[in-house]
Design a protein around this motif. Structure first.
Motif, PDB file in Angstrom:
ATOM      1  N   GLU A 142     -17.872  -6.188  42.279  1.00 44.65           N
ATOM      2  CA  GLU A 142     -18.917  -7.352  42.896  1.00 44.65           C
ATOM      3  C   GLU A 142     -18.811  -8.354  43.250  1.00 44.65           C
ATOM      4  OE1 GLU A 142     -22.477  -5.639  41.498  1.00 44.65           O
ATOM      5  OE2 GLU A 142     -22.560  -3.482  42.456  1.00 44.65           O
ATOM      6  N   GLU A 168     -20.607 -10.677  44.834  1.00 48.81           N
ATOM      7  CA  GLU A 168     -21.962 -11.371  45.158  1.00 48.81           C
ATOM      8  C   GLU A 168     -22.176 -11.639  43.636  1.00 48.81           C
ATOM      9  OE1 GLU A 168     -21.119  -8.167  46.067  1.00 48.81           O
ATOM     10  OE2 GLU A 168     -22.106  -7.093  47.744  1.00 48.81           O
ATOM     11  N   GLN A 169     -22.010 -10.818  42.480  1.00 49.62           N
ATOM     12  CA  GLN A 169     -21.723 -11.100  41.173  1.00 49.62           C
ATOM     13  C   GLN A 169     -21.630 -12.726  40.892  1.00 49.62           C
ATOM     14  OE1 GLN A 169     -24.473 -10.202  39.569  1.00 49.62           O
ATOM     15  NE2 GLN A 169     -24.207 -11.900  38.284  1.00 49.62           N
TER      16      GLN A 169
END
Length: 260
Positions: free
Chosen positions: A28, A30-31
């Motif tokens: 991910e 986004e993390q």
């Protein structure tokens, strides 16, 4: 001297998502962005009411600064064969002392210098990485051969342009008066995909660097004043020492890195 080092750093398993159908691991991004990395999108869709949808996230190459040099960092999301990982690439000698006329040969020291720059710049992101499983993806090693003067050094280069040994053959691409390449890979040619050799004279490059630093030092830039002092003692060595550089790629050497 280890002139260039490229490290493959995997993510911790708990930071990855697993596909039940393919068994592939996903990351991910986004993390990673929330932990300090610069994430960009190739596709942003805007709706009539002002909302937006972000798609196709990716991480561009980042250059993280240190005292004397910079560290190239890139997050790869992986594929069916290679899980997500991070690539760290830099000249350890330049990170440690600004120049690469001479430098360390301890691969653990060099690897830790790259990792430490990342730790200092992105500590939250580093908590996602498995530093116990670092691998060497690419290494350049450079050594000197002392000769009497710069004229003989040029003659060494000229002589080597007429030499071949086994699979190592001279490459015309990239040759100059002060440089000769062996097995240099060019587009469409896989000859040098695992190992390349280069012999060249460092003195001219060092003098250009010192000239640039002298110009910057006149503008009272503190780092360039300090770097100029670090470059001066290297001139004599570079003048009379042809450099022999070995480029090894696609290696699988493991380094156990335990950053403090």
């Amino acid at each position: 001297m280890i002139d260039l080092l490229k490290l493959h750093v995997p993510f911790l398993d708990e930071c990855l998502l697993n596909s039940e159908q393919s068994g592939r691991q996903f990351l991910e991004l986004e993390q990673c962005g929330l932990n300090g990395m610069k994430i960009e999108s190739k596709n942003v869709v805007f709706s009539v009411d002002g909302d937006q949808e972000i798609h196709d996230l990716r991480h561009p190459f980042e250059a993280l600064p240190s005292s004397f040099g910079s560290l190239a960092v890139k997050i790869y999301q992986g594929n069916d064969k290679v899980p997500p990982h991070v690539i760290l690439k830099a000249s350890p000698a330049k990170l440690l002392q600004f120049h690469n006329v001479y430098g360390p040969t301890d691969i653990s020291l060099c690897a830790m210098e790259l990792i430490q720059v990342l730790l200092n710049a992105r500590p939250e992101f580093c908590s996602m990485l498995d530093f116990e499983s670092v691998q060497v993806d690419w290494i350049d090693c450079t050594y000197h051969a002392k000769v009497s003067n710069d004229e003989i050094a040029k003659q060494v280069i000229t002589h080597l342009k007429n030499i071949s040994h086994g699979h190592m053959r001279r490459s015309n691409s990239g040759d100059h008066e002060t440089t000769v390449n062996f097995n240099k890979a060019v587009k469409g040619n896989q000859v040098g995909r695992h190992k390349q050799l280069k012999v060249y004279l460092k003195f001219f490059e060092v003098m250009n660097q010192i000239d640039e630093l002298q110009k910057k030092a006149k503008r009272d830039i503190p780092n360039d004043q300090r770097a100029k002092l670090g470059m001066e003692p290297s001139k004599d060595l570079a003048m009379q020492a042809p450099r022999y550089a070995v480029d090894r790629r696609n290696s699988v050497s493991n380094i156990v890195a335990r950053p403090s």
